[in-house]
Design a protein around this motif. Structure first.
Motif, PDB file in Angstrom:
ATOM      1  N   LEU A 186      -9.357  34.944 -36.724  1.00 14.62           N
ATOM      2  CA  LEU A 186      -8.164  35.686 -36.968  1.00 14.62           C
ATOM      3  C   LEU A 186      -7.020  35.328 -36.051  1.00 14.62           C
ATOM      4  CD1 LEU A 186      -9.743  39.323 -37.331  1.00 14.62           C
ATOM      5  CD2 LEU A 186      -8.887  37.782 -39.132  1.00 14.62           C
ATOM      6  N   ALA A 187      -7.349  35.009 -34.624  1.00  8.81           N
ATOM      7  CA  ALA A 187      -6.452  34.430 -33.634  1.00  8.81           C
ATOM      8  C   ALA A 187      -5.896  33.253 -34.214  1.00  8.81           C
ATOM      9  CB  ALA A 187      -7.296  34.512 -32.247  1.00  8.81           C
ATOM     10  N   LYS A 188      -6.893  32.190 -34.716  1.00  8.72           N
ATOM     11  CA  LYS A 188      -6.114  31.115 -35.046  1.00  8.72           C
ATOM     12  C   LYS A 188      -5.066  31.188 -36.112  1.00  8.72           C
ATOM     13  CE  LYS A 188      -8.825  27.395 -35.376  1.00  8.72           C
ATOM     14  NZ  LYS A 188     -10.181  26.539 -35.427  1.00  8.72           N
ATOM     15  N   GLU A 189      -5.406  32.193 -37.095  1.00 11.04           N
ATOM     16  CA  GLU A 189      -4.897  32.288 -38.244  1.00 11.04           C
ATOM     17  C   GLU A 189      -3.219  32.872 -37.762  1.00 11.04           C
ATOM     18  OE1 GLU A 189      -5.243  31.438 -41.883  1.00 11.04           O
ATOM     19  OE2 GLU A 189      -6.881  30.317 -40.412  1.00 11.04           O
ATOM     20  N   GLU A 190      -3.251  33.651 -36.818  1.00 13.50           N
ATOM     21  CA  GLU A 190      -2.129  34.358 -36.232  1.00 13.50           C
ATOM     22  C   GLU A 190      -1.366  33.070 -35.456  1.00 13.50           C
ATOM     23  OE1 GLU A 190      -1.805  38.106 -34.013  1.00 13.50           O
ATOM     24  OE2 GLU A 190      -3.575  38.779 -35.174  1.00 13.50           O
ATOM     25  N   VAL A 191      -1.969  32.249 -34.743  1.00 17.36           N
ATOM     26  CA  VAL A 191      -1.290  31.381 -33.881  1.00 17.36           C
ATOM     27  C   VAL A 191      -0.642  30.170 -35.020  1.00 17.36           C
ATOM     28  CG1 VAL A 191      -1.650  29.221 -32.592  1.00 17.36           C
ATOM     29  CG2 VAL A 191      -2.742  31.250 -32.167  1.00 17.36           C
ATOM     30  N   LYS A 192      -1.333  29.986 -36.144  1.00 18.48           N
ATOM     31  CA  LYS A 192      -0.411  29.188 -37.131  1.00 18.48           C
ATOM     32  C   LYS A 192       0.837  29.619 -37.610  1.00 18.48           C
ATOM     33  CE  LYS A 192      -4.824  27.256 -39.235  1.00 18.48           C
ATOM     34  NZ  LYS A 192      -5.563  27.462 -40.438  1.00 18.48           N
ATOM     35  N   THR A 193       1.000  30.858 -37.550  1.00 19.17           N
ATOM     36  CA  THR A 193       2.314  31.595 -37.837  1.00 19.17           C
ATOM     37  C   THR A 193       3.301  31.404 -36.955  1.00 19.17           C
ATOM     38  OG1 THR A 193       1.806  33.819 -37.036  1.00 19.17           O
ATOM     39  CG2 THR A 193       0.930  33.358 -39.448  1.00 19.17           C
ATOM     40  N   LEU A 194       3.077  31.118 -35.656  1.00 17.13           N
ATOM     41  CA  LEU A 194       3.892  30.793 -34.518  1.00 17.13           C
ATOM     42  C   LEU A 194       4.745  29.533 -34.762  1.00 17.13           C
ATOM     43  CD1 LEU A 194       1.704  31.991 -31.418  1.00 17.13           C
ATOM     44  CD2 LEU A 194       3.264  33.381 -32.794  1.00 17.13           C
ATOM     45  N   PRO A 195       5.987  29.593 -34.272  1.00 16.80           N
ATOM     46  CA  PRO A 195       6.676  28.332 -34.243  1.00 16.80           C
ATOM     47  C   PRO A 195       6.131  27.388 -33.361  1.00 16.80           C
ATOM     48  CG  PRO A 195       7.737  29.937 -32.782  1.00 16.80           C
ATOM     49  CD  PRO A 195       6.721  30.505 -33.655  1.00 16.80           C
ATOM     50  N   ALA A 196       6.408  25.987 -33.469  1.00 17.33           N
ATOM     51  CA  ALA A 196       5.812  25.082 -32.689  1.00 17.33           C
ATOM     52  C   ALA A 196       6.295  25.026 -31.335  1.00 17.33           C
ATOM     53  CB  ALA A 196       6.265  23.589 -33.080  1.00 17.33           C
ATOM     54  N   SER A 197       5.505  25.123 -30.309  1.00 21.19           N
ATOM     55  CA  SER A 197       5.749  25.128 -28.773  1.00 21.19           C
ATOM     56  C   SER A 197       4.428  24.553 -28.095  1.00 21.19           C
ATOM     57  CB  SER A 197       6.244  26.612 -28.478  1.00 21.19           C
ATOM     58  OG  SER A 197       5.049  27.381 -28.617  1.00 21.19           O
ATOM     59  N   ARG A 198       4.759  24.560 -26.818  1.00 19.55           N
ATOM     60  CA  ARG A 198       3.633  23.968 -25.828  1.00 19.55           C
ATOM     61  C   ARG A 198       2.563  25.108 -25.940  1.00 19.55           C
ATOM     62  NH1 ARG A 198       2.425  20.285 -21.936  1.00 19.55           N
ATOM     63  NH2 ARG A 198       0.277  20.679 -21.517  1.00 19.55           N
ATOM     64  N   GLU A 199       3.313  26.433 -25.856  1.00 17.38           N
ATOM     65  CA  GLU A 199       2.320  27.611 -25.694  1.00 17.38           C
ATOM     66  C   GLU A 199       1.425  27.782 -26.961  1.00 17.38           C
ATOM     67  OE1 GLU A 199       5.456  27.673 -25.152  1.00 17.38           O
ATOM     68  OE2 GLU A 199       5.540  28.428 -22.959  1.00 17.38           O
ATOM     69  N   LYS A 200       1.823  27.291 -28.194  1.00 16.20           N
ATOM     70  CA  LYS A 200       1.025  27.122 -29.294  1.00 16.20           C
ATOM     71  C   LYS A 200      -0.006  26.460 -29.385  1.00 16.20           C
ATOM     72  CE  LYS A 200       1.255  26.729 -34.389  1.00 16.20           C
ATOM     73  NZ  LYS A 200       2.346  26.610 -35.414  1.00 16.20           N
ATOM     74  N   GLU A 201       0.200  25.008 -28.748  1.00 18.14           N
ATOM     75  CA  GLU A 201      -0.641  24.175 -28.592  1.00 18.14           C
ATOM     76  C   GLU A 201      -1.757  24.447 -27.734  1.00 18.14           C
ATOM     77  OE1 GLU A 201       1.174  20.419 -27.397  1.00 18.14           O
ATOM     78  OE2 GLU A 201       2.452  20.244 -29.460  1.00 18.14           O
ATOM     79  N   ASP A 202      -1.421  25.064 -26.591  1.00 15.57           N
ATOM     80  CA  ASP A 202      -2.255  25.459 -25.491  1.00 15.57           C
ATOM     81  C   ASP A 202      -3.307  26.621 -25.961  1.00 15.57           C
ATOM     82  OD1 ASP A 202      -1.073  23.780 -23.634  1.00 15.57           O
ATOM     83  OD2 ASP A 202      -0.094  25.257 -22.562  1.00 15.57           O
ATOM     84  N   LEU A 203      -2.617  27.509 -26.890  1.00 18.47           N
ATOM     85  CA  LEU A 203      -3.523  28.604 -27.432  1.00 18.47           C
ATOM     86  C   LEU A 203      -4.584  28.024 -28.488  1.00 18.47           C
ATOM     87  CD1 LEU A 203      -1.132  31.383 -28.193  1.00 18.47           C
ATOM     88  CD2 LEU A 203      -2.912  31.592 -26.577  1.00 18.47           C
ATOM     89  N   THR A 204      -4.208  26.904 -29.211  1.00 16.87           N
ATOM     90  CA  THR A 204      -4.977  26.390 -30.231  1.00 16.87           C
ATOM     91  C   THR A 204      -5.923  25.674 -29.554  1.00 16.87           C
ATOM     92  OG1 THR A 204      -3.002  25.965 -31.744  1.00 16.87           O
ATOM     93  CG2 THR A 204      -4.912  24.838 -32.073  1.00 16.87           C
ATOM     94  N   GLU A 205      -5.810  24.979 -28.411  1.00 16.01           N
ATOM     95  CA  GLU A 205      -6.852  24.159 -27.612  1.00 16.01           C
ATOM     96  C   GLU A 205      -7.793  25.046 -27.034  1.00 16.01           C
ATOM     97  OE1 GLU A 205      -6.978  21.052 -24.024  1.00 16.01           O
ATOM     98  OE2 GLU A 205      -4.920  21.224 -24.979  1.00 16.01           O
ATOM     99  N   SER A 206      -7.124  26.311 -26.654  1.00 11.23           N
ATOM    100  CA  SER A 206      -8.312  27.340 -25.839  1.00 11.23           C
ATOM    101  C   SER A 206      -9.109  27.794 -26.823  1.00 11.23           C
ATOM    102  CB  SER A 206      -7.404  28.384 -25.218  1.00 11.23           C
ATOM    103  OG  SER A 206      -6.756  27.880 -24.125  1.00 11.23           O
TER     104      SER A 206
END
Length: 273
Positions: free
Chosen positions: A67-87
């Motif tokens: 569910l968290a990954k699906e939410e992260v997908k909706t975020l605009p591209a950013s370094r924070e999004k990349e870090d969250l996806t990696e985590s």
């Protein structure tokens, strides 16, 4: 005491000493076996008790991560999004590793009753790779004889074996390499091999790798290959062997009875991860 009696006495003493040494070695070996048996019994009992309790929270974690990954997908591209996806990806890998430990423990100790059925080998291999994350620096080659479209096996047991062998092969190639899965047949037997171009197995470890509790990994319980051996041998006539050369890689081969073949040549697929 004459010379003959002295020689006989010395000979008897030598025989007795050799017998005593052999007996001591046998006692030590049996004591070690007993210790291992006690450890395995304790591990089996623990695996049965905690397996279910551990898997429940793991399932919750897996669902939450999804569910968290699906939410992260909706975020605009950013370094924070990349870090969250990696985590989140790292969490998924650790959950998968914990689940593998539980599965290995339970598969090693629980009674096996293979459910033999016709199985599509191509689909089985395909499903296996869906369960294994292959690093980008590893090239994958799948080579299966076309007339091996069907096997008569317990697909779940053989899939578990392939998952373990492929996982080991990937771990043996930390700097990348080639992973080859190949299936052939001869004299009513199917041979499925998993080969890597990795580190290889040192000579001194080769007679131990199918023994439970033996591992050379910093992270490992020593049950992966013993489980593979047990699951393959649960099939009548099944066996697993290996060849290895330090610095060049290892090749594990499953030998199992085959059936329902079509003589249509080869099907070979090459892919890069």
């Amino acid at each position: 005491m004459n010379n003959k009696n002295l020689e006989a006495l010395e000979k008897n003493e030598g025989t007795l000493k050799a017998y005593t040494e052999d007996l001591e070695a046998l006692v030590e070996e049996e004591a070690n076996k007993l210790k291992d048996a006690e450890r395995l019994a304790a591990i089996g009992e623990t695996a049965g008790m905690v397996g279910h309790d551990i898997r429940n929270p793991l399932q919750t974690i897996t669902s939450s991560v999804y569910l968290a990954k699906e939410e992260v997908k909706t975020l605009p591209a950013s370094r924070e999004k990349e870090d969250l996806t990696e985590s989140l990806g790292a969490i998924e890998k650790q959950v998968s590793y914990i689940n593998k430990i539980i599965s290995d423990l339970q598969d090693f100790v629980k009674p096996l009753n293979p459910k033999i059925e016709e199985t599509d080998l191509h689909k089985l291999v395909e499903d296996t790779f869906l369960n294994n994350a292959i690093p980008k620096n590893i090239k994958v080659i799948i080579s299966i004889e076309e007339d091996l479209s069907q096997l008569v096996v317990d697909r779940h047991l053989i899939k578990r074996v392939l998952i373990n062998l492929i996982t080991n092969a990937v771990q043996a190639m930390p700097n990348g390499g080639t992973l080859t899965v190949k299936a052939t047949h001869k004299d009513e037997m199917t041979f499925i091999s998993v080969e890597d171009t990795g580190l290889g197995i040192p000579e001194e470890n080769r007679n131990k790798i199918f023994k439970p509790l033996f591992t050379t990994k910093s992270k490992g319980q020593g049950f992966g290959l013993p489980v593979c051996k047990r699951l393959v041998e649960a099939h009548k006539g099944g066996s697993i062997t290996f060849d290895s050369e330090v610095g060049k890689g290892s090749k594990f081969t499953i030998k199992i009875p085959s059936k329902a073949r079509r003589p249509n040549g080869w099907k070979q697929v090459e892919q890069s991860s």
